[in-house]
Design a protein around this motif. Structure first.
Motif, short mmCIF file in Angstrom:
data_model
loop_
_atom_site.label_atom_id
_atom_site.label_comp_id
_atom_site.label_asym_id
_atom_site.label_seq_id
_atom_site.Cartn_x
_atom_site.Cartn_y
_atom_site.Cartn_z
N ASP A 1 0.91 -1.16 0.05
CA ASP A 1 0.09 0.12 0.02
C ASP A 1 0.84 1.06 0.12
N GLU A 2 1.94 1.32 0.75
CA GLU A 2 2.87 2.38 0.87
C GLU A 2 3.61 2.57 -0.52
N ARG A 3 3.84 1.47 -0.92
CA ARG A 3 4.66 1.49 -2.34
C ARG A 3 3.62 1.74 -3.39
N ARG A 4 2.33 1.68 -3.49
CA ARG A 4 1.29 2.19 -4.30
C ARG A 4 1.38 3.55 -4.14
N ASP A 5 1.03 3.98 -3.15
CA ASP A 5 1.13 5.61 -2.92
C ASP A 5 2.15 6.16 -3.21
N ARG A 6 3.26 5.92 -3.17
CA ARG A 6 4.46 6.54 -3.70
C ARG A 6 4.69 6.62 -5.04
N LEU A 7 4.44 5.42 -5.71
CA LEU A 7 4.57 5.13 -7.08
C LEU A 7 3.31 5.89 -7.94
N SER A 8 2.21 6.18 -7.44
CA SER A 8 1.02 6.68 -8.14
C SER A 8 0.91 8.37 -7.76
N GLU A 9 1.80 8.92 -6.81
CA GLU A 9 1.57 10.09 -6.46
C GLU A 9 2.20 10.98 -7.44
N ASP A 10 1.56 12.23 -7.35
CA ASP A 10 2.15 13.36 -8.24
C ASP A 10 3.50 13.78 -7.44
N ASN A 11 4.37 14.08 -8.44
CA ASN A 11 5.78 14.76 -7.96
C ASN A 11 6.12 15.99 -8.39
N LEU A 12 6.72 16.87 -7.47
CA LEU A 12 7.12 18.11 -7.96
C LEU A 12 8.71 18.13 -7.50
N ILE A 13 9.38 18.04 -8.21
CA ILE A 13 11.06 18.04 -7.72
C ILE A 13 11.34 19.68 -8.42
N PHE A 14 12.09 20.32 -7.37
CA PHE A 14 12.83 21.39 -7.58
C PHE A 14 14.39 21.26 -7.08
N SER A 15 15.29 20.91 -8.08
CA SER A 15 16.51 20.56 -7.29
C SER A 15 17.59 21.61 -7.97
N SER A 16 18.76 21.62 -7.13
CA SER A 16 20.20 22.23 -7.60
C SER A 16 21.04 21.26 -7.53
N SER A 17 22.31 21.20 -8.50
CA SER A 17 23.15 20.29 -8.57
C SER A 17 24.54 20.70 -9.09
N VAL A 18 25.55 20.23 -8.66
CA VAL A 18 26.92 20.29 -9.04
C VAL A 18 27.62 19.09 -9.40
N SER A 19 28.16 19.04 -10.50
CA SER A 19 28.99 17.83 -10.79
C SER A 19 30.40 18.33 -11.48
N TRP A 20 31.36 17.20 -11.38
CA TRP A 20 32.94 17.65 -11.88
C TRP A 20 33.15 16.30 -12.63
N ILE A 21 33.83 16.45 -13.89
CA ILE A 21 34.21 15.30 -14.31
C ILE A 21 35.69 15.40 -14.80
N ARG A 22 36.48 14.50 -14.48
CA ARG A 22 37.92 14.51 -14.94
C ARG A 22 38.09 13.08 -15.81
N ASP A 23 38.57 13.41 -17.14
CA ASP A 23 38.74 12.68 -18.10
C ASP A 23 40.07 12.44 -18.57
N SER A 24 40.93 11.80 -18.40
CA SER A 24 42.41 11.72 -18.83
C SER A 24 42.52 11.34 -20.44
N ARG A 25 41.52 10.76 -21.07
CA ARG A 25 41.39 10.29 -22.37
C ARG A 25 41.76 11.30 -23.26
#
Length: 849
Positions: free
Chosen positions: A596-620
């Protein structure tokens, strides 16, 4: 069945072993097939592949000790032309009969086909490596040269051939080094004062150090260092040929006395050759042609402008804001000539994605009275302003019997005359499915459509000037994008909206930063009553509990809960006031609560407001670089801004106490990821690749779980190949659900890649990993990561794969076997499902990591 498999494998291996005895069938009498090289250094055997790479002859490629490529080559006829004629003449009337049935041309084409097939077999195979004395001598000299370049000037190398009666031989190389030479003193003979002054400024950075062992590589690096320094300090006429060294090793007791020699510049004219001191040049003018083409090179410009010292010209009128172009040019008027500015300009102009690769030329400034001025001419050829890509696809799957899909992208370059690029894309698919939610009988009864718009600016859009923090040589970009999607009769009929505002810049060719100031995603599920039709494992769990509890079905002849009314009523009754006559165990009730908890979570509407930072180092350095390291880390935070706004605005509160924004409970969490990839080139035909990943998302504040679209899953062609996607974990739960996901993931992979036949590659791999729930609402211990002891729940898969390298992409087929399955009981997890009946077959494009 197992006995049959064993017999097939035994027959196959036996056949290979027998056939391997004929590996020398193409080796002439008196010659030997090279089967092994052995190098000893100062009396000790060595395995350093850098040393073995000096040898001119190496044995045929082997896989599991068998030279498959050689055997394939030997399968072809040595002289197919003669063989075909012998076949025709073997029976007196064969050629006569074929001549009656086939025309002379057809008989000739038959012969050419036979020859072509044999040549193709030779091409995909590998000719026997026959020991050649000339190549052995070349290898001996290369070994001596290898060590002499490293200071052992008196190195002596020799070889012996150890052959046997089967025409196979091993070559033993013996290398003896003697006392190495040491750099004892360093002097200079530099003619031009400006060169000597620059040299003295960076002398401490020299690769050549007194007291260190002589290495030719250090001298080569020093030449490159000085040339780079001088050409970036105004010496336009300088090149590597001007730097030489003189070494005195006569009667020095193994000491090398080194002298730098840098003469004046040599000038050659039709009448004479003379020298003069080097001088420093300045860039007096920068001339930019914004719409150059070779066919119009002799035409007159119709438009020109001077912007901050830059001269911009065009044939058809200036179609760009001057700042947009000059910001991408590192060559500045009035500054000292620097060769690196040209390289930076090449890269930055290309990154604008509105011009072809530019042409940059320098010429002397005839108006400079001192003769040390240059004019930089930059010729830019615009790409097409509009571009349209259209792709179509047709497919079948277990979800839909037939489906067609399309994707189109329309690009507009230089939208606002500032080198911006606008991309408008649309995608859509129509499918036929018997499992669609609606009852109509239309053939195409499911659909998924969407569109995206993205605008990219070649600079950082920010109220303050960021040039000092992120200068233009870092190729800064700002990307604003939005997208919508609509699904009909697919799952829960999802609608979604995306908005994003991102920055990207590259501090160096190997490092990239990505900063997402705002990434907004809104997901709305329209058909939540269809949950138990989509997630059948959840339905089976509830239905089994209903049967075990003594539930009386509405249709006793069909003991299956109706969807959605009957199953919803049953769950509500069981978790609320238990109806009379039904018996539930504690485990049953916990299982129902979890579903029941999983059903609520997968069927609920989602509003996501996120910020992120990422760093990549590729020696190729490029796609052909087989030894490289790649690091990536990412930090993401969601919900903090909305939490502040909703608290200040005192917005609506849901039944569970969480705040709502725009009528939806917004998500709040923090997420971190670390990704590592390392490749080693074992030899010219083999690469060892490893990969490690760790990620965790922790809900807090307005959330007690992670949105489904932000959670982790395990299994699949690019993950743990012994399990299908979403089929592994969480923990030791045993994949009870249709789509298994969690908020903590560990993944480790190792793969040995080798060449089978030309573009056909092979691989042996081991994958380990799993997902768990941690610090969220999940209470089932089988799902949770509670401590380091749960690392024993890492699932391990091993297997093999074949790949075909088309050059621009690799088609991959892998077979994974469950080696350690944490879903089984303790003590019964290793190699219990290691067979083809439980194998997972994966098809993918390009390498998994």
């Amino acid at each position: 069945m197992k006995q049959l498999h064993s017999k097939i494998v035994l027959i196959f291996v036996t056949a290979l072993l027998l056939y391997s005895c004929n590996a020398v069938k193409r080796v002439p009498d008196g010659k030997y097939l090279l089967v092994e090289n052995q190098i000893s250094l100062d009396g000790e055997p060595i395995k350093d592949q850098n040393i073995y790479a000096q040898l001119s002859q190496r044995p045929n490629t082997r896989v599991l000790g068998i030279p498959f490529s050689l055997h394939i080559y030997n399968f072809a006829k040595k002289d197919p032309d003669s063989t075909f004629q012998e076949w025709l003449a073997k029976k007196p009337k064969r050629e006569e009969r074929l001549s009656k049935r086939l025309s002379e041309k057809q008989l000739y084409e038959l012969e050419q086909s036979y020859v072509g097939i044999n040549n193709w077999i030779k091409k995909i195979g590998e000719a026997p490596v026959i020991i050649d004395e000339a190549k052995l001598e070349k290898s001996r000299k290369r070994l001596e040269r290898y060590y002499r370049r490293r200071g052992w000037f008196n190195t002596e190398a020799s070889y012996t051939v150890d052959g046997d009666s089967t025409q196979r031989a091993k070559v033993n190389y013996k290398v003896v080094r003697y006392r190495p030479y040491i750099v004892d003193s360093i002097k200079t003979q530099i003619s031009s004062p400006v060169v000597d002054s620059l040299f003295q400024q960076t002398r401490s950075q020299s690769f050549i150090k007194e007291g260190e062992q002589y290495k030719a590589e250090n001298f080569e690096n020093e030449i490159d260092r000085l040339t780079l320094q001088f050409r970036n300090s105004g010496l336009y006429d300088f090149d590597t040929e001007y730097v030489t060294f003189e070494g005195d090793t006569v009667d020095t007791d193994h000491k090398a006395l080194i002298t730098y020699i840098i003469p004046d510049r040599t000038i050659t004219t039709p009448d004479s050759t003379y020298t003069e001191p080097f001088k420093s040049y300045n860039v007096n003018k920068v001339r930019i042609v914004t719409d150059y083409s070779y066919s119009r090179r002799a035409e007159q410009f119709t438009d020109s402008i001077n912007y901050k010292g830059f001269e911009l010209y065009s044939f058809d009128g200036l179609d760009y804001k001057p700042k947009a172009i000059t910001d991408a040019i590192s060559i500045s008027p009035g500054k000292v000539f620097r060769d690196i500015d040209r390289s930076l300009t090449y890269n930055q102009i290309s990154d604008l994605n509105v011009f072809r690769y530019p042409t940059i030329e320098y010429s002397p400034d005839p108006d400079d009275p001192e003769g040390n001025g240059l004019i930089a001419n930059i010729l830019l050829s615009p790409l097409k302003k509009y571009n349209l890509d259209v792709n179509f696809d047709a497919s079948t799957s277990t979800v839909q019997e037939f489906g067609v899909a399309f994707r189109t992208t329309f690009s507009i370059r230089n939208v606002f005359k500032g080198a911006e690029t606008l991309e408008l894309s649309a995608r859509g698919s129509l499918g036929s499915s018997q499992d669609a939610a609606d009852a109509d009988q239309r053939f195409f009864n499911i659909s998924d459509v969407g569109g995206n718009a993205a605008l990219q600016f070649p600079r950082i859009l920010f109220p303050l000037n960021t040039d000092k923090i992120i200068p233009k040589f870092m190729s800064p970009k700002t990307r604003i994008s939005t997208g919508v999607g609509f699904q009909n009769n697919i799952g829960l009929d999802r609608q979604n909206l995306n908005l994003a505002f991102n920055y990207q810049w590259e501090p160096s060719p190997t490092k990239t930063w990505n900063l997402s100031l705002a990434d907004i995603q809104y997901v709305r599920n329209l058909n939540t009553s269809n949950f138990f039709n989509v997630y059948r494992s959840s339905f089976d769990i509830v239905n089994d509990i209903a049967q075990a509890s003594g539930y009386v079905y509405a249709d006793p002849e069909n003991p299956s809960l109706g969807i959605p009314e009957e199953i919803d009523q049953f769950i509500n009754d069981a978790l609320g006031d238990n109806p009379d006559g039904l018996v539930f165990t504690r485990d049953n009730l916990e299982e129902l609560a979890s579903v029941d908890e999983r059903r609520d979570r997968l069927s609920e509407d989602n509003l996501i407001f996120s910020s992120s930072v990422s760093w990549i180092r590729d020696s190729r350095e490029d796609t052909y670089d087989l030894s490289f390291t790649r690091w990536r880390w990412k930090l993401e935070s969601a919900g903090n801004f909305l939490s502040l706004i909703t608290d200040l605005a005192n917005t609506e509160v849901a039944e569970d106490g969480n705040r709502k924004a725009l009528g939806v409970e917004f998500s709040q969490y923090v997420k971190g990821e670390l990704d590592f990839i390392r490749h080693w080139e074992v030899n010219q035909n083999a690469v060892l690749a490893v990969h490690a990943f760790g990620g965790i998302a922790i809900p807090y504040g307005n959330s007690n779980s992670i949105p489904f679209i932000r959670s982790y899953f395990a299994g699949g062609a690019n993950d743990n190949r012994g399990w299908r996607p979403f089929d592994l974990g969480p923990g030791s739960s045993g994949s009870r659900l249709d789509f298994n996901e969690a908020n903590f993931k560990l993944a480790f992979n190792a793969e040995y890649r080798f060449t089978l036949l030309g573009a056909l590659k092979g691989a042996l791999f081991v994958d380990a990993g799993n997902i768990w729930n941690v610090l969220d609402s999940q209470q089932d211990e089988a799902f949770r990561f509670s401590g380091f002891s749960d690392l024993g729940e890492l699932a391990v898969a091993s297997g093999f794969g074949i790949r075909y390298d088309f050059g621009f992409f690799v088609l991959r087929f892998d077979t994974g076997f469950k080696t350690h399955n944490p879903a089984r009981d303790l003590g019964d997890r290793w190699f219990k499902e290691y067979n083809f009946a439980n194998a997972v077959f994966n098809i993918g494009v390009n390498y998994p990591f």
